[in-house]
Design a protein around this motif. Sequence first.
Motif, short mmCIF file in Angstrom:
data_model
loop_
_atom_site.label_atom_id
_atom_site.label_comp_id
_atom_site.label_asym_id
_atom_site.label_seq_id
_atom_site.Cartn_x
_atom_site.Cartn_y
_atom_site.Cartn_z
N ILE A 1 12.38 8.14 -3.45
CA ILE A 1 13.55 8.03 -2.58
C ILE A 1 14.68 7.35 -3.36
CG2 ILE A 1 12.20 7.97 -0.46
CD1 ILE A 1 12.45 4.99 -0.39
N ASP A 2 15.88 7.35 -2.80
CA ASP A 2 17.04 6.74 -3.46
C ASP A 2 16.79 5.26 -3.74
OD1 ASP A 2 18.30 9.17 -3.31
OD2 ASP A 2 19.41 8.68 -1.47
N ASP A 3 17.38 4.76 -4.82
CA ASP A 3 17.13 3.38 -5.24
C ASP A 3 17.53 2.35 -4.20
OD1 ASP A 3 16.08 4.27 -7.62
OD2 ASP A 3 17.97 4.02 -8.76
N ASP A 4 18.71 2.55 -3.57
CA ASP A 4 19.15 1.56 -2.59
C ASP A 4 18.23 1.55 -1.36
OD1 ASP A 4 20.01 4.12 -1.93
OD2 ASP A 4 21.70 3.38 -0.73
N VAL B 1 13.19 -0.38 1.88
CA VAL B 1 11.84 -0.04 2.34
C VAL B 1 10.82 -1.01 1.75
CG1 VAL B 1 10.01 1.70 2.22
CG2 VAL B 1 12.35 2.39 2.70
N LEU B 2 10.99 -1.35 0.49
CA LEU B 2 10.09 -2.30 -0.17
C LEU B 2 10.18 -3.68 0.48
CD1 LEU B 2 8.13 -1.94 -2.50
CD2 LEU B 2 9.88 -2.82 -4.05
N SER B 3 11.38 -4.05 0.91
CA SER B 3 11.57 -5.33 1.57
C SER B 3 10.84 -5.38 2.91
CB SER B 3 13.07 -5.57 1.79
OG SER B 3 13.28 -6.73 2.58
N PRO C 1 0.83 -1.21 0.00
CA PRO C 1 0.00 0.00 0.00
C PRO C 1 0.86 1.26 0.00
CG PRO C 1 -0.74 -1.55 1.68
CD PRO C 1 0.56 -2.05 1.18
N ILE C 2 0.39 2.28 -0.69
CA ILE C 2 1.13 3.55 -0.75
C ILE C 2 1.33 4.12 0.65
CG2 ILE C 2 1.00 5.95 -1.53
CD1 ILE C 2 -0.39 5.00 -4.04
N GLY C 3 0.29 4.04 1.49
CA GLY C 3 0.38 4.61 2.84
C GLY C 3 1.48 3.97 3.66
N LEU C 4 1.62 2.64 3.55
CA LEU C 4 2.66 1.93 4.30
C LEU C 4 4.04 2.30 3.79
CD1 LEU C 4 3.49 -0.22 6.36
CD2 LEU C 4 3.19 -1.94 4.55
N TYR C 5 4.21 2.32 2.49
CA TYR C 5 5.51 2.65 1.90
C TYR C 5 5.93 4.07 2.26
CZ TYR C 5 9.10 3.37 -1.70
OH TYR C 5 10.28 3.65 -2.35
N ASN C 6 5.02 5.01 2.11
CA ASN C 6 5.35 6.41 2.40
C ASN C 6 5.62 6.63 3.88
OD1 ASN C 6 4.84 6.66 -0.29
ND2 ASN C 6 3.23 8.19 -0.10
N LEU C 7 4.85 5.95 4.74
CA LEU C 7 5.07 6.11 6.18
C LEU C 7 6.48 5.67 6.58
CD1 LEU C 7 4.00 6.67 9.07
CD2 LEU C 7 3.29 4.27 9.14
N LEU C 8 6.92 4.51 6.10
CA LEU C 8 8.27 4.05 6.43
C LEU C 8 9.32 4.99 5.85
CD1 LEU C 8 8.05 0.16 6.02
CD2 LEU C 8 7.99 1.53 8.10
N SER C 9 9.05 5.53 4.69
CA SER C 9 10.00 6.49 4.09
C SER C 9 10.10 7.75 4.93
CB SER C 9 9.56 6.85 2.66
OG SER C 9 9.51 5.69 1.84
N TRP C 10 8.97 8.20 5.49
CA TRP C 10 8.98 9.37 6.38
C TRP C 10 9.70 9.05 7.68
CZ3 TRP C 10 3.02 9.78 5.49
CH2 TRP C 10 2.79 10.34 4.23
N ILE C 11 9.44 7.85 8.22
CA ILE C 11 10.03 7.48 9.51
C ILE C 11 11.55 7.49 9.46
CG2 ILE C 11 10.33 5.54 11.12
CD1 ILE C 11 7.41 4.84 10.69
N ILE C 12 12.12 6.94 8.38
CA ILE C 12 13.58 6.84 8.30
C ILE C 12 14.20 8.11 7.73
CG2 ILE C 12 13.46 4.34 8.05
CD1 ILE C 12 13.98 4.67 5.08
N GLY C 13 13.38 9.11 7.41
CA GLY C 13 13.90 10.40 6.97
C GLY C 13 14.38 10.43 5.54
N SER C 14 13.86 9.54 4.69
CA SER C 14 14.30 9.52 3.30
C SER C 14 13.60 10.56 2.46
CB SER C 14 14.04 8.13 2.69
OG SER C 14 14.86 7.17 3.30
N THR C 15 12.47 11.07 2.95
CA THR C 15 11.74 12.10 2.22
C THR C 15 10.88 12.89 3.18
OG1 THR C 15 10.15 12.51 0.41
CG2 THR C 15 9.84 10.53 1.74
N GLU C 16 10.53 14.10 2.77
CA GLU C 16 9.61 14.92 3.54
C GLU C 16 8.40 15.31 2.69
OE1 GLU C 16 11.71 18.21 5.16
OE2 GLU C 16 12.97 17.00 6.48
N GLU C 17 8.17 14.55 1.64
CA GLU C 17 7.05 14.83 0.74
C GLU C 17 5.75 14.29 1.35
OE1 GLU C 17 5.60 13.85 -3.84
OE2 GLU C 17 7.42 12.92 -3.01
N PRO C 18 4.85 15.15 1.79
CA PRO C 18 3.63 14.69 2.47
C PRO C 18 2.50 14.38 1.48
CG PRO C 18 3.75 17.07 2.60
CD PRO C 18 4.94 16.62 1.79
#
Length: 299
Positions: free
Chosen positions: A219-222, A227-229, A194-211
Amino acid sequence: MCTQSQHLFIYPFIYFSFMCCRDEAMFDASYKLFCERIIRQRLLVNNEVLRMGQLRKAFIDMVKANEGVDASNYRQDLLKKRLAQDFPQLAFHMPTKRNVCELVFAETLSKDALVDMLPDPSGTETTQSSELSQTDSDNETGRTKCQTTHEDTRTLYTAALFLKRLLSDTPGMSCPWPPTSENVNVTESQTVVPIGLYNLLSWIIGSTEEPTLDHYVNIDDDVHLKVLSVCQDIVYLASKGRKQTPKSLALGLTVRHLTGSSRIVSLLNRLGHCASWDTVLSLDTSLAQLTLVEVSHHS
């Protein structure tokens, strides 16, 4: 003229009233200092929220420091009465939880500010008065410490329920069995997350601030792979293994081919990283049968 029986009721009442007046007038010098340092500065100027237990402890310690008298028997209700009389701009709030002490704050404090300034709900009422008499710089330091408020709890719980609903609505892999290399890859992995789950983890680890929840954040490929894993692990775990993901199948099959060890696959399965040994074995068998069918068709 009062009878003897009336005296039995009147005298204790007079004595009680006298003692209350005496207690209220006691420690007047310390009380004035307490009001100046704690009530006016902390509650009215700084707009802090304190507990009655904290205020009583601070007052007792102030009496001890300034007058050398043990005021540990000074009742909390008497202190509250004095404060209510001298500071009508104070508000007293008793939380619904019985084990939480009464809150004291300026009545002009807004609801949003009140939530932000609430003391730690797990905090005890025996907070040292030295904490109440710290300097402004100490106050700012204390406020920056990570403390969870009721509003934080509600926000996190609401977010968890939202994600739980998203995970429940996620269909999982929709390809026919057995999935092939066309279905078990990074691109297909994103379709089960789900988009919500993926974006939440990206926000948590500080990879993006796009709300946004309109699309997967960039986010960066690596980091994207990691995050996908993790997201696929959550999808697999939330469904109790009923929804397979490209990762759960590909990792299990790869480990089987590299090691042939059912114990390693089972260990990874128990950690939530891949499918069970039986599922991996079934997938491997089905792929082998599919290959034989394709070969026979070509021949």
